[in-house]
Design a protein around this motif. Structure first.
Motif, PDB file in Angstrom:
ATOM      1  N   GLU A 124      30.676  47.173  51.271  1.00 50.00           N
ATOM      2  CA  GLU A 124      31.907  47.482  50.549  1.00 50.00           C
ATOM      3  C   GLU A 124      31.764  47.112  49.073  1.00 50.00           C
ATOM      4  OE1 GLU A 124      35.143  45.525  52.455  1.00 50.00           O
ATOM      5  OE2 GLU A 124      35.034  46.737  54.280  1.00 50.00           O
ATOM      6  N   VAL A 125      31.105  45.989  48.816  1.00 51.06           N
ATOM      7  CA  VAL A 125      30.839  45.579  47.429  1.00 51.06           C
ATOM      8  C   VAL A 125      29.995  46.634  46.717  1.00 51.06           C
ATOM      9  CG1 VAL A 125      29.576  43.894  46.015  1.00 51.06           C
ATOM     10  CG2 VAL A 125      31.026  43.107  47.899  1.00 51.06           C
ATOM     11  N   LEU A 126      28.926  47.093  47.381  1.00 54.65           N
ATOM     12  CA  LEU A 126      28.022  48.063  46.762  1.00 54.65           C
ATOM     13  C   LEU A 126      28.699  49.419  46.562  1.00 54.65           C
ATOM     14  CD1 LEU A 126      24.746  47.210  48.732  1.00 54.65           C
ATOM     15  CD2 LEU A 126      25.350  46.536  46.402  1.00 54.65           C
ATOM     16  N   GLU A 127      29.539  49.824  47.507  1.00 54.80           N
ATOM     17  CA  GLU A 127      30.249  51.102  47.357  1.00 54.80           C
ATOM     18  C   GLU A 127      31.224  51.054  46.183  1.00 54.80           C
ATOM     19  OE1 GLU A 127      29.805  54.173  49.101  1.00 54.80           O
ATOM     20  OE2 GLU A 127      27.984  52.990  49.353  1.00 54.80           O
ATOM     21  N   ARG A 128      31.858  49.906  45.985  1.00 55.33           N
ATOM     22  CA  ARG A 128      32.765  49.747  44.841  1.00 55.33           C
ATOM     23  C   ARG A 128      31.987  49.849  43.527  1.00 55.33           C
ATOM     24  NH1 ARG A 128      37.136  46.269  43.734  1.00 55.33           N
ATOM     25  NH2 ARG A 128      37.831  46.679  41.577  1.00 55.33           N
ATOM     26  N   VAL A 129      30.855  49.179  43.460  1.00 55.18           N
ATOM     27  CA  VAL A 129      30.038  49.238  42.246  1.00 55.18           C
ATOM     28  C   VAL A 129      29.520  50.659  42.035  1.00 55.18           C
ATOM     29  CG1 VAL A 129      27.893  48.425  41.177  1.00 55.18           C
ATOM     30  CG2 VAL A 129      29.381  46.806  42.366  1.00 55.18           C
ATOM     31  N   ARG A 130      29.102  51.290  43.111  1.00 53.05           N
ATOM     32  CA  ARG A 130      28.575  52.660  43.003  1.00 53.05           C
ATOM     33  C   ARG A 130      29.612  53.601  42.398  1.00 53.05           C
ATOM     34  NH1 ARG A 130      28.187  57.421  46.072  1.00 53.05           N
ATOM     35  NH2 ARG A 130      26.115  58.435  45.894  1.00 53.05           N
ATOM     36  N   GLN A 164      31.275  41.744  40.529  1.00 50.71           N
ATOM     37  CA  GLN A 164      30.947  41.590  39.112  1.00 50.71           C
ATOM     38  C   GLN A 164      29.456  41.348  38.916  1.00 50.71           C
ATOM     39  OE1 GLN A 164      33.414  41.914  36.540  1.00 50.71           O
ATOM     40  NE2 GLN A 164      31.456  42.277  35.515  1.00 50.71           N
ATOM     41  N   ALA A 165      28.838  40.539  39.782  1.00 52.48           N
ATOM     42  CA  ALA A 165      27.400  40.249  39.664  1.00 52.48           C
ATOM     43  C   ALA A 165      26.578  41.523  39.828  1.00 52.48           C
ATOM     44  CB  ALA A 165      26.991  39.203  40.700  1.00 52.48           C
ATOM     45  N   VAL A 166      26.870  42.294  40.896  1.00 54.49           N
ATOM     46  CA  VAL A 166      26.117  43.528  41.139  1.00 54.49           C
ATOM     47  C   VAL A 166      26.413  44.554  40.055  1.00 54.49           C
ATOM     48  CG1 VAL A 166      25.743  45.429  42.759  1.00 54.49           C
ATOM     49  CG2 VAL A 166      26.049  43.111  43.623  1.00 54.49           C
ATOM     50  N   LEU A 167      27.659  44.624  39.621  1.00 58.51           N
ATOM     51  CA  LEU A 167      28.046  45.581  38.572  1.00 58.51           C
ATOM     52  C   LEU A 167      27.300  45.291  37.276  1.00 58.51           C
ATOM     53  CD1 LEU A 167      29.825  47.919  37.599  1.00 58.51           C
ATOM     54  CD2 LEU A 167      31.613  46.242  37.091  1.00 58.51           C
ATOM     55  N   GLN A 171      23.849  35.605  37.457  1.00 58.74           N
ATOM     56  CA  GLN A 171      23.128  34.461  38.014  1.00 58.74           C
ATOM     57  C   GLN A 171      24.087  33.340  38.403  1.00 58.74           C
ATOM     58  OE1 GLN A 171      20.860  31.766  35.437  1.00 58.74           O
ATOM     59  NE2 GLN A 171      19.048  32.211  36.668  1.00 58.74           N
ATOM     60  N   THR A 172      25.084  33.079  37.559  1.00 60.54           N
ATOM     61  CA  THR A 172      26.071  32.035  37.859  1.00 60.54           C
ATOM     62  C   THR A 172      26.811  32.345  39.151  1.00 60.54           C
ATOM     63  OG1 THR A 172      26.366  31.509  35.509  1.00 60.54           O
ATOM     64  CG2 THR A 172      28.130  30.843  37.014  1.00 60.54           C
ATOM     65  N   PHE A 173      27.267  33.595  39.311  1.00 63.85           N
ATOM     66  CA  PHE A 173      28.028  33.969  40.506  1.00 63.85           C
ATOM     67  C   PHE A 173      27.159  33.889  41.759  1.00 63.85           C
ATOM     68  CE2 PHE A 173      30.797  36.741  37.584  1.00 63.85           C
ATOM     69  CZ  PHE A 173      31.691  35.702  37.380  1.00 63.85           C
ATOM     70  N   ASP A 204      33.121  35.134  47.654  1.00 69.27           N
ATOM     71  CA  ASP A 204      34.112  35.632  46.702  1.00 69.27           C
ATOM     72  C   ASP A 204      33.753  37.080  46.381  1.00 69.27           C
ATOM     73  OD1 ASP A 204      35.540  36.321  44.343  1.00 69.27           O
ATOM     74  OD2 ASP A 204      35.775  34.199  43.842  1.00 69.27           O
ATOM     75  N   LYS A 205      34.501  38.002  46.953  1.00 66.65           N
ATOM     76  CA  LYS A 205      34.175  39.424  46.828  1.00 66.65           C
ATOM     77  C   LYS A 205      34.173  39.889  45.380  1.00 66.65           C
ATOM     78  CE  LYS A 205      35.558  43.947  48.650  1.00 66.65           C
ATOM     79  NZ  LYS A 205      36.509  44.652  49.547  1.00 66.65           N
ATOM     80  N   GLU A 206      35.173  39.453  44.591  1.00 69.09           N
ATOM     81  CA  GLU A 206      35.269  39.896  43.206  1.00 69.09           C
ATOM     82  C   GLU A 206      34.096  39.391  42.374  1.00 69.09           C
ATOM     83  OE1 GLU A 206      37.358  42.157  42.063  1.00 69.09           O
ATOM     84  OE2 GLU A 206      38.061  42.311  44.126  1.00 69.09           O
ATOM     85  N   GLN A 207      33.664  38.155  42.627  1.00 73.39           N
ATOM     86  CA  GLN A 207      32.512  37.634  41.902  1.00 73.39           C
ATOM     87  C   GLN A 207      31.249  38.424  42.239  1.00 73.39           C
ATOM     88  OE1 GLN A 207      31.906  33.442  42.392  1.00 73.39           O
ATOM     89  NE2 GLN A 207      33.535  32.877  40.978  1.00 73.39           N
TER      90      GLN A 207
END
Length: 358
Positions: free
Chosen positions: A207-213, A246-249, A330-332, A240-243
């Motif tokens: 779900e994280v990757l689909e959002r970034v995509r 943001q990291a992948v984005l 990196q922090t996230f 933390d999904k939002e973090q």
């Protein structure tokens, strides 16, 4: 005295091995080194024949002791993990296997300890991340206070300008105010990861990757393909999904910007790949399962001049970049007890994120 080299056929079989092998005489002088050993030691056979273990390594005592044990017990081999130190070079982390051949020759096999190298690299990255965090926090606070004073003084100065010159001079006070606001925004971005609470919930990485995509394709609708290579068996985990978004984005957006020429040519590609990694050590803790996420692109690669510093704050490979995207990523990732790594060469860049799974 330089030892006589071994006959050409005496150690011919060793030259076919992929692992590094040294043949020593009873006095500890090198008689032969196979091509793999030449590569490992960054020295030619001709140069190695003039040396002993003590001249090769500044801490050769342990390896020399293993050789003595092998000569005393010809029927056994002796194994030990060693960090062989060399003057002016990085230590060699190796697994050594020492055995006797006949009554006066010793064979030393050196296998690079990849796991130890990986642990050392992760430890350096964690130390670097902690230093970055403290540096950013302290620097941001030092900048933040005078910025407010500069902006306030510019506003007061604008109010005191005589009406006759207000239109001409207001341009300069506005420059001061706008630049102060720009720096304030930068400082807020520096402090953002330390201010925002860590909101933990169930996370599905796909779900994280689909959002970034969807976000990347909305900005780059033409010339860029984002390919999915997912392992559907991956379980959900706490994070933390939002973090993580943001990291992948940040990584994917950097990749898309680096692909500008390929996007124009219509053959730019980013790949999101997920796998399960087993028995992984992260920050000196062993986990049975881990998420192995790769973000790959076919861009020009990271410039060699900054390749070892890309996670440092304010280091950017393009004009106009803030140099904060990878630092925040990196922090996230570290806040999720994971690690982030990068391998890059022209035509292929691979950012790898490892996160522990339940």
């Amino acid at each position: 005295m330089t030892p006589d080299p071994a006959p050409a056929t005496a150690y011919a079989g060793l030259d076919l091995l992929a692992t590094s092998v040294l043949a020593l005489d009873a006095e500890g002088r090198i008689r032969h080194a196979n091509p793999a050993a030449e590569n490992l030691l960054e020295s030619s056979l001709k140069a190695l024949l003039r040396q002993t273990l003590a001249t090769l390594f500044t801490n050769a005592a342990e390896l020399s002791a293993l050789c003595a044990q092998a000569l005393a017990t010809p029927t056994a081999d002796f194994r030990q993990d060693l960090a062989l130190e060399r003057a002016g070079r990085e230590p060699l982390h190796v697994h050594s296997i020492v055995s006797a051949q006949g009554v006066d020759d010793v064979i030393i096999e050196l296998r690079e300890n990849v796991q130890q190298l990986k642990l050392d690299r992760e430890e350096r990255m964690l130390d670097q991340s902690q230093v970055n965090k403290e540096l950013i926090r302290n620097l941001a606070h030092e900048i933040k206070n005078p910025l407010g004073g500069i902006r306030g003084a510019a506003q007061l100065l604008e109010l005191e300008l005589p009406p006759l010159h207000l239109a001409a001079l207001r341009e300069y006070t506005q420059v001061i105010i706008k630049e102060a606001d720009r720096l304030q925004t930068l400082v807020d971005r520096l402090l953002a990861p330390h201010r925002r609470p860590h909101i933990v919930g169930d996370v599905n990485i796909h779900e994280v990757l689909e959002r970034v995509r969807s976000l990347i394709l909305a900005e780059f609708p033409q010339g860029l393909a984002i390919r999915r290579d997912y392992d559907a068996s991956l379980p959900e985990f706490r994070g933390d999904k939002e973090q993580l978004i943001q990291a992948v984005l940040n990584i994917a957006h950097n990749a898309a910007q680096a692909l500008a020429e390929r996007i124009a040519a219509g053959d730019a590609e980013i790949v999101f790949r997920t796998r399960v990694a087993r028995q992984v050590t992260l920050a000196k803790v062993r986990y049975g399962l881990a998420l192995d996420l790769h973000i790959l692109d076919n861009g020009p690669g990271i410039p060699p001049s900054i390749r070892d510093h890309i996670f440092y704050p304010l280091v950017s490979g393009r004009d106009g970049g803030s140099g904060l995207g990878l630092t925040l990523a990196q922090t996230f990732v570290h806040q999720h007890l994971g690690v982030i790594e990068c391998e890059s060469r022209p035509g292929s860049t691979d950012f790898r994120i490892l996160l522990p799974l339940p």
